[in-house]
Design an enzyme around this catalytic site. Structure first.
Site, PDB file in Angstrom:
ATOM      1  N   HIS A 283      93.926 179.054  36.478  1.00 46.91           N
ATOM      2  CA  HIS A 283      92.912 178.000  36.600  1.00 46.91           C
ATOM      3  C   HIS A 283      91.713 178.481  37.419  1.00 46.91           C
ATOM      4  CE1 HIS A 283      93.894 177.266  40.822  1.00 46.91           C
ATOM      5  NE2 HIS A 283      95.177 177.289  40.477  1.00 46.91           N
TER       6      HIS A 283
ATOM      7  N   GLU B 112     103.186 175.536  39.744  1.00 45.52           N
ATOM      8  CA  GLU B 112     103.121 176.583  40.757  1.00 45.52           C
ATOM      9  C   GLU B 112     104.377 176.586  41.622  1.00 45.52           C
ATOM     10  OE1 GLU B 112     102.481 179.382  41.693  1.00 45.52           O
ATOM     11  OE2 GLU B 112     100.446 179.471  42.519  1.00 45.52           O
TER      12      GLU B 112
END
Length: 203
Positions: A20, A91
């Protein structure tokens, strides 16, 4: 950016790993796991720069972490209409170290490293390795090209498991924001085709 697909996949899987764009916490180097931190304006611009690169390729599937920073990167990069959320792409859970930098953590835990130190109330390296290996096995069995929008540490762990079934190998794979990396095969061997490719206009 010169990210290029393989000319002939030969029926093998090809995985495009896209980290990202920039967030306030990636900029300050704070560990960002379960906290849903948005992109900065620079991070949004980084994501937009990915669009013409990704538009040149056909993706058989697009998977994204459920975190908004990954979903927005996917959308701004032009693949949001085809994306499905994949919980396994979230994550690393940093537990009590969420939101802290490595330097801050080392004030109370000298020598601490995400790669070989305890993660109280979070996810151990063994646990994230098991998560990544399960996803590797699932995606390696799917022919065609898959785009994965996720996060720095998870993608490093994933790549380590792809090439050597080891999360610890990720310690040697640096990964910047809004970069493209490509995993594939060299004959029957899983391999890294490109790593950490970023748009030349991104400083």
């Amino acid at each position: 950016m010169n990210a290029t697909a393989s000319d002939e996949p030969n029926g093998h899987a090809e995985l495009w790993l896209i980290r990202h764009g920039e967030t306030p916490w990636s900029l300050s180097r704070q560990h960002t796991g379960r906290t849903d931190v948005p992109l900065t304006e620079r991070g949004r611009e980084q994501a937009r720069m990915l669009a013409p690169i990704l538009a040149q390729e056909h993706f058989d599937r697009v998977l994204t972490s459920p975190m908004s920073r990954a979903i927005e990167t996917c959308r701004l990069a032009g693949l949001g209409d085809h994306a499905e959320e994949e919980p396994e792409l979230r994550e690393w859970d940093y537990g009590i170290y969420e939101g802290r930098t490595t330097d801050e953590i080392r004030e109370s835990a000298p020598g601490w490293s995400v790669w070989d130190s305890p993660m109280p109330e979070g996810e151990s390296i063994g646990e994230i390795e098991a998560r990544a290996r399960n996803l590797v096995q699932r995606l390696a069995a799917l022919p065609g090209r898959t785009a994965l929008f996720s996060h720095a540490h998870f993608l490093r762990v994933f790549a380590g498991c792809w090439i050597g079934d080891s999360a610890a190998l990720g310690a040697h794979l640096l990964l910047d924001t809004a970069t493209v990396s490509i995993l594939g095969f060299e004959r029957e061997n899983r391999a890294i085709r490109q790593w950490n490719v970023r748009h030349p206009d991104v400083a």
